[in-house]
Design a protein around this motif. Structure first.
Motif: not given
Lengths: 197, 365
Positions: A36, A101, A143-146, A149, B142-146, B155, B160-161, B289
Motif C-alpha cells: 500500500r 481516491e 493503496w485504495f485499490r481493493p 489487493e 505503512e501497512m495500514l495507510c501507505g 476521513r 479511508f479503507q 469526497f
C-alpha cells in the motif's frame, strides 16, 4: 544501594551489545515495503482515463495539469475527450493520494518508489502521456485499490499490471477496445415510460 | 556593585530545542534569571490555508501540525467535522481509529522519552532503543495507510479503507514485544541514580499553576490531577475499554517521564481490548469526497499525546471551512516556561524542555 540502578541499566546495554543489529545497510539492503506504500511514480492508464480531471480538481496543491480537447471520434456515442497533456509535478507532491481516491474510473494509481532525487526540477514533472507512449512499466501501488489487493499484487515484484486488470469493474475504454454502444436499445431499456418525446 | 547579567539566544538552530524554537535567556553565571520565548519560525499558516481547502483536503494539513502523532490530529479534525455534520462513523471505523491513535500515542511518547534522556546527556543509546520500537509502529502505519509520518488515514465518516490481512498478526507480535521493551526501558532508566538526581524535584509545578495556565496532558497529570479526555469526555469507543489514567505526585521532570511510560502501558492494554472487541463491518459512511456541511460551528477535541487537541470549525455552508481554529496543546503547555525554568541552571533548562515534549510543528502551525 547507590549505583544499583546504573548496574541494572548497564546489563541492558550489555544484552543489546551482543544481539543482532536492528538496522540494515540501506542502499544494498532494503526494508520490506508494504504494497500500500504511497510512492512517487504514479501509474496512469490512458485507456481508462476519460479526462474528467477529478484528480486535478481534488488535489490539495493543484499540481496535476490536464489538457483535453474534444476528440474527433463520436462524442454523442459516448467517446471521451482526447488528452493533450497529463503532467504531475511531484516536486510539490505530498503523496496524500486524494487524486487516486477520487478517480472514478481507476485510471490513476500511486507508485511504489521513494527515491525521487533528480538533477533539475523540470525532471520532477512527470509527463504521463510520454510515459504511456514509451510503454513504461507500470507497477501501481495497491493503496485504495481493493481489486489489486484481492489479486495479491505486489508492486515491487516487477510484474506489470495491465490496464484491463487494474479496474474495479469490467470497463472498456478508448482508444482501442471500445465496443459500439447501441444507444437506441439502451434508451428504450432505461427510459421505457418516458418514451415519446 | 552587581555583576553584569548576560543575555543569550538559545536556538532557534539548537538540537535541544526540538525544532526551531528560540529562547532569549538572561543568565547570572549559569543560573537562568530571565526568559523570553520566541515562536513562529515554523509558521506555515495552516489555519488560513484551511479556509481555502475543502473539508477533506484539510486532513493533509493536520498531518503536518504534530508530525510525531499524526493520527490523533486526523482524529481531532474528523471528529469536529462529524460534529458539524452530525454523523457517526461505523463502529469498526471507531475501533480502527482508537487502535491507530493509541499506536500514535505510543510512538509520540517514545520520542518524548528518548529525547528527554538524550537531553540528559545519555548520548544516543536510549533514544535508539526507543526509535527501534517506533520503527515497528511506523511499519504498522505503512501497512495500514501507505505512509509512515504524514498518514492521512482518517476521513470524515470513518477511515479511508479497511485493514489489510497482514496487519493483525503484525500488530499482535508488536504488542507482545512492546511489553518486554517497556520493561527494558524501565530497567534501564527508572531508578537510575543519574536520571533521578538530574530530574527529581527539577522544574516542578503545582496543580493550581498548571490549571490556571490551562495546561493539559501528561504535564498536568504529573502534578497529580486526574484529567484525561478519554475518561472525562469519552469519544469514539473509549467508554467500552477499561484503562487507568496514570498520575504523578510532584509535577517535576521525573514524574512527567514516569507518566509517559505508564501511559504507554495503558495504551497497549487499550489496543489489546480493542483487538478483542473489534468486529467486521463497514469502515466508512457513504459520504461524498466533497462534503458540504450546513452552516454552524463545532468543536471536537481529543486527548493527543501532548494534551487536549481541539479543532474549532465554523462552516458557512460552502465546501470549505469558514474558520478553522486549532487548540494546540504544545503551545499552551509552554505558557509556564517562566515558572518552570527561571532559577534553575542552563543544563536543567534543557532537560525541562525535553520533558515538556512539545512539537514546533504544532506550536507554530
Amino acid at each position: 544501594m547507590y549505583g544499583l540502578g546504573i548496574v541494572k541499566g548497564l546489563l541492558v546495554t550489555l544484552k543489546n551489545f551482543v544481539r543482532k543489529p536492528a538496522t540494515i545497510n540501506y542502499p544494498e539492503q532494503r526494508a520490506p515495503q508494504h504494497s500500500r506504500f504511497r510512492g512517487e511514480e504514479f501509474a496512469w492508464y490512458e485507456e481508462r482515463c476519460t479526462g474528467c480531471a477529478s484528480c486535478a480538481k481534488f488535489c490539495p496543491l493543484g499540481i496535476i495539469h490536464i489538457e483535453t480537447s474534444p476528440s474527433e471520434a463520436n462524442i454523442p456515442e459516448g467517446d471521451s475527450y482526447k488528452l493533450e497533456a497529463f503532467d504531475i509535478d511531484i516536486a510539490r507532491c505530498m503523496f496524500c493520494g486524494f487524486c487516486v481516491e477520487v478517480c472514478p474510473y481507476d485510471a490513476l494509481f500511486m507508485g511504489s518508489g521513494f527515491e525521487e532525487a533528480q538533477y533539475s526540477r523540470q525532471d520532477l514533472v512527470l509527463d504521463k502521456i510520454k510515459d504511456q507512449r514509451e510503454g513504461k512499466n507500470k507497477s501501481p501501488s495497491t493503496w485504495f485499490r481493493p481489486q489489486l489487493e484481492a489479486q495479491k499484487y505486489i508492486p515491487l515484484s516487477g510484474t506489470e499490471m495491465k490496464w484491463d486488470d487494474a479496474g474495479r469493474e469490467e470497463w472498456t475504454y478508448h482508444p482501442t477496445k471500445r465496443p459500439k454502444r447501441d444507444l437506441l436499445s439502451w434508451r428504450n431499456k432505461n427510459f421505457k415510460n418516458k418514451g415519446e418525446n | 556593585m552587581n555583576s553584569e547579567l548576560m543575555t543569550v539566544n538559545f536556538g532557534p538552530q539548537h538540537p535541544s530545542t526540538h525544532g526551531v524554537f528560540r529562547l532569549r535567556i538572561t543568565l547570572d553565571g549559569e543560573t537562568v534569571v530571565g526568559l523570553e520565548p520566541v515562536f513562529g519560525y515554523l509558521h506555515r499558516g495552516s489555519e488560513k490555508l484551511a479556509e481555502e481547502r475543502t473539508f477533506t483536503q484539510v486532513i493533509t494539513l493536520t498531518d503536518r501540525m504534530d508530525y510525531t502523532s499524526a493520527m490523533t490530529n486526523n482524529q481531532a479534525y474528523v471528529l469536529s467535522c462529524e460534529k458539524l455534520m452530525e454523523v457517526t462513523p461505523p463502529v469498526r471505523a471507531q475501533y480502527l481509529r482508537v487502535i491507530s491513535a493509541e499506536l500514535s500515542r505510543i510512538a509520540s511518547h517514545l520520542i518524548g522519552t528518548g529525547f528527554l534522556i538524550n537531553d540528559l546527556g545519555a548520548f544516543i543509546t536510549p533514544l535508539m532503543y526507543c526509535f527501534r520500537e517506533r520503527e515497528r509502529i511506523l511499519e504498522l502505519f505503512e501497512m495500514l495507510c501507505g505512509a509512515r509520518i504524514t498518514l492521512t488515514y482518517m476521513r470524515v465518516g470513518g477511515v479511508f479503507q479497511d485493514t489489510p490481512a497482514e496487519f493483525w498478526p503484525a500488530l499482535d507480535s508488536f504488542l507482545t514485544d512492546m511489553e518486554f521493551h517497556l520493561d527494558e526501558y524501565e530497567s534501564l532508566l527508572t531508578g537510575n541514580e543519574i536520571l533521578l538526581s538530574r530530574t527529581v524535584g527539577v522544574s516542578s509545578i503545582t496543580t493550581d499553576q498548571a490549571l490556571n495556565a490551562s495546561i493539559t496532558g501528561p504535564i498536568l497529570r504529573a502534578t497529580g490531577f486526574d484529567w484525561d479526555l478519554r475518561t472525562v469526555d469519552p469519544y469514539e469507543v473509549y467508554n467500552r475499554v477499561n484503562f487507568e489514567v496514570p498520575t504523578g505526585e510532584n509535577g517535576d521532570n521525573y514524574d512527567r517521564y514516569l507518566v509517559r511510560i505508564k501511559e504507554m502501558r495503558q495504551s497497549l492494554s487499550i489496543i489489546k481490548q480493542c483487538v478483542e472487541q473489534i468486529e467486521p463491518g463497514k469502515v466508512r459512511l457513504d459520504l461524498p469526497f466533497l462534503i458540504r456541511p450546513d452552516s454552524g460551528e463545532a468543536y471536537g477535541r481529543v486527548e493527543s499525546p501532548k494534551g487536549e487537541l481541539g479543532f474549532y470549525l465554523i462552516s458557512d455552508g460552502s465546501i470549505s471551512p469558514y474558520r478553522c481554529k486549532v487548540r494546540p496543546p504544545s503551545l499552551i503547555n509552554l505558557t509556564l516556561l517562566n515558572e518552570m525554568i527561571v532559577g534553575w541552571k542552563v543544563a536543567d533548562m534543557i532537560v525541562t524542555l525535553g520533558s515538556l515534549d512539545f512539537n514546533m510543528g504544532e506550536v507554530d502551525r
